[in-house]
Write a protein that holds these residues in place. Structure first.
Motif, PDB file in Angstrom:
ATOM      1  N   ALA A  65       0.973  -1.205   0.013  1.00  0.00           N
ATOM      2  CA  ALA A  65       0.067  -0.118  -0.062  1.00  0.00           C
ATOM      3  C   ALA A  65       0.920   1.412   0.078  1.00  0.00           C
ATOM      4  CB  ALA A  65      -0.979  -0.071   1.150  1.00  0.00           C
ATOM      5  N   PHE A  66       0.562   2.256  -0.591  1.00  0.00           N
ATOM      6  CA  PHE A  66       0.991   3.546  -0.750  1.00  0.00           C
ATOM      7  C   PHE A  66       1.024   4.319   0.674  1.00  0.00           C
ATOM      8  CE2 PHE A  66       0.290   2.923  -5.066  1.00  0.00           C
ATOM      9  CZ  PHE A  66       1.621   2.944  -5.570  1.00  0.00           C
ATOM     10  N   ARG A  67       2.023   4.242   1.323  1.00  0.00           N
ATOM     11  CA  ARG A  67       2.211   5.108   2.735  1.00  0.00           C
ATOM     12  C   ARG A  67       2.676   6.306   2.886  1.00  0.00           C
ATOM     13  NH1 ARG A  67       2.324  -0.377   3.317  1.00  0.00           N
ATOM     14  NH2 ARG A  67       0.899  -1.130   4.840  1.00  0.00           N
ATOM     15  N   ASP A  68       1.985   7.409   3.614  1.00  0.00           N
ATOM     16  CA  ASP A  68       2.559   8.661   3.406  1.00  0.00           C
ATOM     17  C   ASP A  68       2.530   9.197   2.232  1.00  0.00           C
ATOM     18  OD1 ASP A  68       3.262   8.817   6.344  1.00  0.00           O
ATOM     19  OD2 ASP A  68       5.229   7.653   6.007  1.00  0.00           O
ATOM     20  N   ASN A 114      16.831   8.916   0.405  1.00  0.00           N
ATOM     21  CA  ASN A 114      17.216   7.839   1.284  1.00  0.00           C
ATOM     22  C   ASN A 114      16.937   6.496   0.391  1.00  0.00           C
ATOM     23  OD1 ASN A 114      18.834   9.065   3.875  1.00  0.00           O
ATOM     24  ND2 ASN A 114      17.149  10.094   3.711  1.00  0.00           N
ATOM     25  N   VAL A 115      16.633   6.448  -0.548  1.00  0.00           N
ATOM     26  CA  VAL A 115      16.083   5.370  -1.324  1.00  0.00           C
ATOM     27  C   VAL A 115      17.139   4.149  -1.395  1.00  0.00           C
ATOM     28  CG1 VAL A 115      15.420   4.411  -3.684  1.00  0.00           C
ATOM     29  CG2 VAL A 115      14.602   6.406  -2.908  1.00  0.00           C
ATOM     30  N   VAL A 116      18.426   4.518  -1.260  1.00  0.00           N
ATOM     31  CA  VAL A 116      19.397   3.274  -1.178  1.00  0.00           C
ATOM     32  C   VAL A 116      19.348   2.806   0.183  1.00  0.00           C
ATOM     33  CG1 VAL A 116      22.008   3.095  -1.599  1.00  0.00           C
ATOM     34  CG2 VAL A 116      21.094   4.487  -2.928  1.00  0.00           C
ATOM     35  N   ARG A 117      19.207   3.537   1.280  1.00  0.00           N
ATOM     36  CA  ARG A 117      19.120   2.867   2.509  1.00  0.00           C
ATOM     37  C   ARG A 117      17.992   1.925   2.686  1.00  0.00           C
ATOM     38  NH1 ARG A 117      21.565   3.326   6.966  1.00  0.00           N
ATOM     39  NH2 ARG A 117      22.777   5.125   6.695  1.00  0.00           N
ATOM     40  N   THR A 118      16.882   2.236   2.215  1.00  0.00           N
ATOM     41  CA  THR A 118      15.582   1.291   2.597  1.00  0.00           C
ATOM     42  C   THR A 118      15.880   0.315   1.447  1.00  0.00           C
ATOM     43  OG1 THR A 118      14.341   2.734   0.669  1.00  0.00           O
ATOM     44  CG2 THR A 118      14.067   3.298   3.044  1.00  0.00           C
ATOM     45  N   THR A 178      15.904  -6.324  -6.456  1.00  0.00           N
ATOM     46  CA  THR A 178      15.033  -5.586  -7.384  1.00  0.00           C
ATOM     47  C   THR A 178      13.629  -5.291  -6.672  1.00  0.00           C
ATOM     48  OG1 THR A 178      14.318  -7.631  -8.150  1.00  0.00           O
ATOM     49  CG2 THR A 178      16.053  -6.634  -9.413  1.00  0.00           C
ATOM     50  N   ASP A 179      13.111  -6.388  -5.865  1.00  0.00           N
ATOM     51  CA  ASP A 179      11.839  -5.946  -5.140  1.00  0.00           C
ATOM     52  C   ASP A 179      11.911  -4.958  -4.050  1.00  0.00           C
ATOM     53  OD1 ASP A 179      10.854  -7.960  -6.609  1.00  0.00           O
ATOM     54  OD2 ASP A 179      10.698  -9.621  -5.076  1.00  0.00           O
ATOM     55  N   SER A 238      10.631   0.675  -2.624  1.00  0.00           N
ATOM     56  CA  SER A 238      11.428   2.011  -1.823  1.00  0.00           C
ATOM     57  C   SER A 238      10.886   3.250  -2.880  1.00  0.00           C
ATOM     58  CB  SER A 238      12.872   2.038  -2.025  1.00  0.00           C
ATOM     59  OG  SER A 238      13.357   0.975  -1.041  1.00  0.00           O
ATOM     60  N   THR A 239      10.830   2.890  -4.102  1.00  0.00           N
ATOM     61  CA  THR A 239      10.268   3.982  -5.302  1.00  0.00           C
ATOM     62  C   THR A 239       8.885   3.881  -5.694  1.00  0.00           C
ATOM     63  OG1 THR A 239      10.860   2.437  -6.908  1.00  0.00           O
ATOM     64  CG2 THR A 239      12.648   3.883  -6.355  1.00  0.00           C
ATOM     65  N   THR A 240       8.261   3.046  -4.768  1.00  0.00           N
ATOM     66  CA  THR A 240       6.619   3.367  -5.168  1.00  0.00           C
ATOM     67  C   THR A 240       6.120   3.284  -3.653  1.00  0.00           C
ATOM     68  OG1 THR A 240       6.548   0.665  -5.219  1.00  0.00           O
ATOM     69  CG2 THR A 240       6.771   1.864  -7.097  1.00  0.00           C
ATOM     70  N   TYR A 241       5.717   2.053  -3.022  1.00  0.00           N
ATOM     71  CA  TYR A 241       4.890   2.148  -1.786  1.00  0.00           C
ATOM     72  C   TYR A 241       5.467   3.005  -0.624  1.00  0.00           C
ATOM     73  CZ  TYR A 241       2.649  -1.884  -4.152  1.00  0.00           C
ATOM     74  OH  TYR A 241       2.014  -2.518  -4.833  1.00  0.00           O
ATOM     75  N   SER A 242       7.020   2.880  -0.519  1.00  0.00           N
ATOM     76  CA  SER A 242       7.587   3.690   0.665  1.00  0.00           C
ATOM     77  C   SER A 242       8.044   4.994   0.193  1.00  0.00           C
ATOM     78  CB  SER A 242       8.567   2.676   1.262  1.00  0.00           C
ATOM     79  OG  SER A 242       8.226   1.387   1.698  1.00  0.00           O
ATOM     80  N   LEU A 243       7.796   5.469  -1.055  1.00  0.00           N
ATOM     81  CA  LEU A 243       8.453   6.766  -1.498  1.00  0.00           C
ATOM     82  C   LEU A 243       7.936   7.753  -0.536  1.00  0.00           C
ATOM     83  CD1 LEU A 243      10.202   7.976  -3.426  1.00  0.00           C
ATOM     84  CD2 LEU A 243       8.231   8.460  -4.857  1.00  0.00           C
TER      85      LEU A 243
END
Length: 547
Positions: free
Chosen positions: A64-67, A302-306, A331-332, A337-342
């Motif tokens: 799910a898309f959060r924040d 911080n995409v790399v860290r997640t 890859t997952d 990191s670039t979708t749901y957790s962005l």
């Protein structure tokens, strides 16, 4: 992406068992509470029974898309900057065109002389390709070799990093004494003494930090694609920085947008005066300046860290899915990191960006002599708060990458982690980051030396006198950047390892028994009186406190 893969659970059966385990158990801490005694002595304490505190372990969140509103705001801000590039780029073209028209004659006259000078100095295209090629190839190779050395000699390297830090301060102290700089010598003497005290305090905890480091290196070497994610983020950041610079510079050149010409002499309350014809910032210009600055700080995400945290979690819970260069774990995790957790990443990054913006504005106003001291104090406080938020964020992003939490939920999990584990995570993290920083510097120096030697051999010896220092500095800079891309992900992996070992020691031991056993043994050796899942509480002026 299938739901069964979303959070590092290998199969439906394991997922059911994992969910059942979370639903029926919580992690408990053995607690002893010291409270004031009811006797006449006010300072006397007695141990009383207390209900052990519990905290819930992290659980996989459904896709799910959060924040999401923060993600939407971030994307809209990117669209705005790109629109500014398109709108204001002609301003830069006209400026460059006018400069070229006025300097064409001078450039034509100097062209032949410059060509001869370039040839004489050795700054040819071949030289540039040689230096850049050696640095771009040599630094990653050296970084991979360092990872191999770390996996076999982590404990000795961590010990050596502490000794190296002390030795550097002692050497600098002696040099400054000889040079007649007593203030600098005293400062480095104090630093050396503090490092000796710190080293003595944490020396017995180095084996535990070494076991964390070896586990992190194992993950990175198995999933080398993480380094490509780090490299890709650097490329994207460079492109975005160029676009941001064009937008900002073009906006400043737009007539009457950010600046305007003064029509009369005027002075403000601080004694700053402008004369007719001088440029002065408009109200809209001040607002746009703040927004541009906020944009610049916000894009350092911080995409790399997640992504690293998600890959580590996959390796722990489902090793078969995180055991190749570009594994599905990598890859997952990048996709999440670039979708749901962005949105969660944008939320945390925005908090830091706002603090950086306020600090920058205070720094600009520090020239005001009336409020200089107050501004300096405010800057120091904000700098301290910013460092705390950055440190808090890096652990929160681990939970975002591992479980798909929102930023607020991840923050709560961070607080529970430190309440459960005390400061052991910080000590391990500090020891490892010190070693990684030294390794990055050493790789940069070696790359600089290699670039200098190769460029010297490539060019004729009589033409190489003026290119040795530029070759070394170019190799040093590129080498440190490339090394930080590789070794920086190790730091992120260490943080994720610490969290996973604290949250799921059973799964860790089941899938990686040798590594888990070493971490458990080194933990017991470092904290023999502290239960792995425990936290001791003592009285602090009549109230309980965690130690």
């Amino acid at each position: 992406m299938a739901d069964s893969k979303y959070n590092t659970v290998p199969s439906e059966e394991n997922q059911r068992n994992h969910a059942s385990h979370h639903a029926t158990t919580t992690t408990t801490a053995a607690v002893a509470v010291a409270v004031p005694s009811s006797s006449s002595s006010k300072n006397q304490l007695e141990i009383v029974a207390a209900e052990p505190p519990t905290w819930s372990r992290g659980e996989v969140q459904p896709p799910a898309f959060r924040d999401k509103w923060f993600a939407i705001a971030f994307l809209l801000h990117m669209v705005t900057v790109i629109s500014a590039v398109i709108a204001f780029y002609p301003n830069l073209q006209s400026l460059v065109g006018s400069d070229n028209s006025t300097n064409n004659n001078a450039d034509d006259d100097a062209a032949m002389a410059d060509d001869k000078t370039d040839d004489d100095d050795g700054f040819t295209a071949g030289w540039f390709f040689t230096v850049f090629g050696v640095a771009l190839v040599g630094a990653p190779v050296l970084s991979m070799l360092v990872l191999g050395v770390m996996s076999r000699n982590a404990k000795k390297l961590l010990e050596g990093s502490l000794i190296f830090s002390i030795a550097i301060n002692v050497i600098l102290m002696l040099v400054e004494l000889v040079a007649g700089i007593p203030g600098g010598a005293l400062m480095h003497a104090i630093m050396a003494a503090l490092l000796v005290w710190y080293s003595k305090s944490v020396w017995h905890r180095i084996p535990y930090a070494a076991s964390n480091l070896k586990a992190a290196v194992t993950v990175i070497r198995l999933n080398g694609g993480i380094t490509l994610v780090s490299l890709g983020s650097l490329v994207v950041l460079c492109v975005w920085t160029i676009a941001w610079t064009v937008a900002f510079a073009g906006a400043t050149l737009e007539p009457d947008l950010m600046t305007t010409k003064a029509t009369e002499h005027s002075c403000d309350a601080n004694g700053n005066c402008v004369e007719p014809g001088d440029s002065q910032v408009t109200t809209l210009g001040g607002v746009l300046y703040c927004l541009f600055l906020l944009s610049f700080y916000w894009t350092h995400e911080n995409v790399v860290r997640t992504t690293v945290a998600g890959t580590v979690g996959t390796w722990i819970f489902s090793p078969t899915e995180a055991s190749s260069f570009c594994s599905s774990g990598v890859t997952d995790s990048l996709t999440r990191s670039t979708t749901y957790s962005l949105g969660s990443i944008c939320f945390g990054s925005l908090i830091v960006a706002v603090l950086q913006l306020i600090r920058s504005l205070l720094h600009s106003s520090a020239r005001n002599r009336r409020n200089g001291i107050l501004s300096c104090i405010a800057q120091c406080l904000l700098a301290f708060i910013e460092r705390l938020v950055r440190y808090f964020n890096k652990w929160a992003f681990v939970y975002v990458g591992l479980y798909g939490y929102s930023y607020i939920e991840a923050g709560k999990s961070v607080m529970e982690l430190f309440q459960a584990r005390g400061w052991s995570a910080i000590i391990s993290d500090n020891l490892i980051n010190r070693l990684l920083s030294i390794c990055i510097l050493v790789i940069g120096l070696l790359t600089g030396v290699a670039s200098t030697l190769v460029s010297f051999i490539f060019e004729e010896a009589e033409h190489s006198d003026g290119i040795l220092l530029p070759g070394f500095l170019t190799g040093l800079l590129i080498g440190m950047v490339m090394a930080s891309l590789v070794l920086g992900v190790v730091s992120s992996a260490v943080d994720a390892i610490i969290v996973c070992f604290a949250e799921a020691p059973g799964e860790f031991k089941e899938n990686h028994p040798a590594i888990a056993q070493e971490m458990q043994m080194t933990w017991d050796a470092a904290w023999p009186t502290v239960d792995f899942h425990g936290v001791a509480m003592v009285s602090l002026d009549g109230g309980p406190g965690i130690v």
